[in-house]
Design a protein around this motif. Structure first.
Motif, PDB file in Angstrom:
ATOM      1  N   UNK A 118       0.780  15.071  25.177  1.00 27.36           N
ATOM      2  CA  UNK A 118      -0.300  16.063  25.221  1.00 27.36           C
ATOM      3  C   UNK A 118      -0.534  16.690  26.584  1.00 27.36           C
ATOM      4  N   UNK A 119       0.184  16.196  27.624  1.00 35.66           N
ATOM      5  CA  UNK A 119      -0.013  16.792  28.963  1.00 35.66           C
ATOM      6  C   UNK A 119       1.185  17.675  29.321  1.00 35.66           C
ATOM      7  N   UNK A 120       0.963  18.580  30.280  1.00 39.70           N
ATOM      8  CA  UNK A 120       1.979  19.589  30.624  1.00 39.70           C
ATOM      9  C   UNK A 120       3.221  18.964  31.257  1.00 39.70           C
ATOM     10  N   UNK A 121       4.321  19.648  31.100  1.00 40.79           N
ATOM     11  CA  UNK A 121       5.611  19.155  31.598  1.00 40.79           C
ATOM     12  C   UNK A 121       6.155  20.086  32.683  1.00 40.79           C
ATOM     13  N   UNK A 122       6.620  19.458  33.784  1.00 40.52           N
ATOM     14  CA  UNK A 122       7.203  20.201  34.908  1.00 40.52           C
ATOM     15  C   UNK A 122       8.473  19.485  35.365  1.00 40.52           C
ATOM     16  N   UNK A 123       9.229  20.201  36.183  1.00 41.98           N
ATOM     17  CA  UNK A 123      10.466  19.662  36.751  1.00 41.98           C
ATOM     18  C   UNK A 123      10.174  19.344  38.222  1.00 41.98           C
ATOM     19  N   UNK A 124       9.947  18.066  38.526  1.00 45.66           N
ATOM     20  CA  UNK A 124       9.547  17.660  39.879  1.00 45.66           C
ATOM     21  C   UNK A 124      10.793  17.374  40.710  1.00 45.66           C
ATOM     22  N   UNK A 125      10.947  18.189  41.768  1.00 44.98           N
ATOM     23  CA  UNK A 125      12.152  18.094  42.601  1.00 44.98           C
ATOM     24  C   UNK A 125      11.777  17.559  43.981  1.00 44.98           C
ATOM     25  N   UNK A 126      12.516  16.541  44.426  1.00 38.95           N
ATOM     26  CA  UNK A 126      12.209  15.935  45.735  1.00 38.95           C
ATOM     27  C   UNK A 126      12.478  16.935  46.854  1.00 38.95           C
ATOM     28  N   UNK A 127      11.554  16.987  47.802  1.00 41.47           N
ATOM     29  CA  UNK A 127      11.624  18.004  48.859  1.00 41.47           C
ATOM     30  C   UNK A 127      12.885  17.855  49.725  1.00 41.47           C
ATOM     31  N   UNK A 128      13.408  16.635  49.849  1.00 47.02           N
ATOM     32  CA  UNK A 128      14.643  16.472  50.645  1.00 47.02           C
ATOM     33  C   UNK A 128      15.843  17.032  49.866  1.00 47.02           C
ATOM     34  N   UNK A 129      15.880  16.786  48.563  1.00 44.77           N
ATOM     35  CA  UNK A 129      16.915  17.433  47.737  1.00 44.77           C
ATOM     36  C   UNK A 129      16.814  18.948  47.867  1.00 44.77           C
ATOM     37  N   UNK A 130      15.595  19.430  47.789  1.00 46.16           N
ATOM     38  CA  UNK A 130      15.353  20.875  47.875  1.00 46.16           C
ATOM     39  C   UNK A 130      15.814  21.419  49.238  1.00 46.16           C
ATOM     40  N   UNK A 131      15.494  20.693  50.297  1.00 48.67           N
ATOM     41  CA  UNK A 131      15.911  21.111  51.647  1.00 48.67           C
ATOM     42  C   UNK A 131      17.435  21.222  51.726  1.00 48.67           C
ATOM     43  N   UNK A 132      18.112  20.254  51.115  1.00 48.71           N
ATOM     44  CA  UNK A 132      19.590  20.264  51.158  1.00 48.71           C
ATOM     45  C   UNK A 132      20.155  21.482  50.418  1.00 48.71           C
ATOM     46  N   UNK A 133      19.429  21.964  49.421  1.00 50.84           N
ATOM     47  CA  UNK A 133      19.894  23.156  48.693  1.00 50.84           C
ATOM     48  C   UNK A 133      19.967  24.369  49.633  1.00 50.84           C
ATOM     49  N   UNK A 186      16.053  22.559  40.653  1.00 48.20           N
ATOM     50  CA  UNK A 186      15.208  21.536  40.033  1.00 48.20           C
ATOM     51  C   UNK A 186      16.082  20.327  39.721  1.00 48.20           C
ATOM     52  N   UNK A 187      15.556  19.442  38.893  1.00 50.24           N
ATOM     53  CA  UNK A 187      16.360  18.256  38.530  1.00 50.24           C
ATOM     54  C   UNK A 187      17.013  18.420  37.162  1.00 50.24           C
ATOM     55  N   UNK A 188      16.489  19.348  36.371  1.00 52.85           N
ATOM     56  CA  UNK A 188      16.974  19.499  34.996  1.00 52.85           C
ATOM     57  C   UNK A 188      16.216  18.614  34.020  1.00 52.85           C
ATOM     58  N   UNK A 225      20.429  17.631  42.454  1.00 49.71           N
ATOM     59  CA  UNK A 225      19.344  16.722  42.862  1.00 49.71           C
ATOM     60  C   UNK A 225      19.822  15.276  42.734  1.00 49.71           C
ATOM     61  N   UNK A 226      19.414  14.437  43.682  1.00 49.72           N
ATOM     62  CA  UNK A 226      19.889  13.055  43.644  1.00 49.72           C
ATOM     63  C   UNK A 226      18.746  12.047  43.491  1.00 49.72           C
ATOM     64  N   UNK A 227      17.501  12.498  43.622  1.00 53.59           N
ATOM     65  CA  UNK A 227      16.386  11.544  43.633  1.00 53.59           C
ATOM     66  C   UNK A 227      15.561  11.668  42.362  1.00 53.59           C
ATOM     67  N   UNK A 228      15.027  10.528  41.935  1.00 51.08           N
ATOM     68  CA  UNK A 228      14.260  10.534  40.683  1.00 51.08           C
ATOM     69  C   UNK A 228      12.751  10.579  40.975  1.00 51.08           C
ATOM     70  N   UNK A 229      11.980  10.609  39.886  1.00 48.45           N
ATOM     71  CA  UNK A 229      10.528  10.740  40.014  1.00 48.45           C
ATOM     72  C   UNK A 229       9.930   9.565  40.801  1.00 48.45           C
ATOM     73  N   UNK A 230      10.417   8.349  40.557  1.00 45.15           N
ATOM     74  CA  UNK A 230       9.871   7.190  41.281  1.00 45.15           C
ATOM     75  C   UNK A 230      10.046   7.368  42.794  1.00 45.15           C
TER      76      UNK A 230
END
Ligand code: UFG
Length: 340
Positions: free
Chosen positions: A227-242, A265-267, A317-322
């Motif tokens: 019931x809650x919204x869904x997003x693609x959370x991407x780690x900022x270090x992965x993003x920086x490497x992009x 994003x992470x997909x 992306x190489x990092x997970x949500x945790x």
């Protein structure tokens, strides 16, 4: 190779400066420090053992911008972050957003052209896709009418860049970020929201540390599994490497002009409740939250197809949500030590 980074002390900018320096690039960073802190430069130096060149410059000040390119005449590419980014504020003060985000970008393009700097990586957003009917979304999805002036500045800047690359000797990569979260492993860099955070992850960490009383989950009656919204959370270090991958990509292009767009994003989509559970797990704390009404303007779910970035940029992306939540939590704890 010398790279100019605009908005270099911001959240994504600072992580990108670190990755660029660690890849051997020399960085000139400019920032007006309106929404960021000078100590970030010291922290970049601590992590990389290299102090970037820093100038306090506002992109709306064209003369100052000319000076930067004159002082550092060997800049070969620009990574352009500097912009306002608060959706709600943009609704209240649209002109402020149009003048800074669009005016800053057109000034930058003019000065780059005058100094024959031909490559730019632009900080765009998945907000250009609007409310997607069938996620995941790839780069061929239509760009729709923006639902905020902030989102509109990203859409308009992309259009300006596309038009300009069609005629000028200019190559641009626009990276459409999904939801950047997390912090540097050193806990020396991370997100520094001004005032009450609008975004989920800093609100969670500020609640857990005691800066906020409780988190409100904006709606649990959406048509998603919990019931809650869904997003693609991407780690900022992965993003920086992009961004580093995008610079290499531009330098490899044979064409003298071109406009290239990539989802970053992470997909994978995660719900608000999954983000909260992940935070509780890695922090070992119980988060104080309540379910509230929906927030106006929120899309139900959006997450990325990132195959294009993988195949063409060689980035994934190489990092997970945790890991996102763990590093964001360490950063929040570090801020407490710094009394910030
Ligand atoms: N959320 C809450 N409570 C909060 C804050 C957020 O439940 O206190 C929820 C939101 O409703 C949403 C999710 O958490 O479902 C993520 O919200 P964020 O504000 O963190 O992120 P958004 O997806 O709304 O916004 C992000 C960027 C914007 C960009 C937008 C494009 O932060 O810059 O994506 O979709 F415009």
């Amino acid at each position: 190779m010398k790279i100019l980074v605009t908005g270099g002390t911001g959240y994504i900018g600072s992580h990108t400066v670190v990755e660029l320096q660690q890849e051997g690039y020399e960085v000139v960073m400019i920032d007006n420090f309106e929404n960021s802190q000078p100590f970030i430069v010291d922290h970049i130096q601590k992590i990389t053992s290299v102090r970037p060149h820093v100038k306090q410059v506002d992109l709306r000040d064209k003369a100052a911008l000319y000076d930067v390119f004159k002082t550092y005449s060997d800049i070969v590419a620009v990574v352009h972050f500097a912009a306002y980014k608060a959706v709600g504020e943009s609704v209240a003060h649209p002109l402020k957003y149009y003048q800074n985000n669009i005016g800053g970008t057109t000034n930058l393009l003019e000065v780059m052209q005058a100094h024959r700097v031909h490559d730019m990586v632009f900080s765009s957003s998945c907000t250009v896709y609007g409310d997607v009917a069938n996620p995941p979304v790839d780069e061929s999805a239509p760009v729709v009418k923006a639902n905020s002036p902030y989102g509109n500045t990203k859409k308009i800047c992309e259009e300006i860049l596309q038009d300009q690359t069609a005629t000028a000797n200019l190559r641009v990569v626009s990276l459409r970020y999904f939801n950047p979260v997390g912090a540097h492993d050193s806990a020396l860099l991370g997100e520094l929201p001004v005032g009450v955070p609008n975004n989920l992850v800093p609100f969670i960490t500020q609640t857990a540390i005691g800066k906020r009383q409780k988190l409100t989950v904006f709606g649990d009656d959406y048509p998603t599994a919990d019931g809650t919204c869904i997003r693609d959370y991407i780690h900022v270090v992965d993003l920086a490497k992009a961004h580093v991958a995008a610079i290499s990509y531009l330098k490899k292009q044979a064409a003298t002009n071109g406009y290239y767009v990539f989802n970053i994003g992470t997909g994978k989509g995660n719900s608000v409740m999954e983000v909260i559970r992940s935070f509780e797990k890695v922090s070992g704390t119980k988060l104080h939250y309540e379910i509230g009404p929906r927030r106006a303007g929120d899309v139900v779910q959006i997450y990325a197809v990132c195959n294009k970035a993988q195949h063409e940029l060689g980035w994934k992306a190489s990092r997970d949500l945790d890991n996102c939540m763990q590093t964001a939590w360490h950063w929040e704890q570090q801020l407490k030590n710094l009394n910030l």
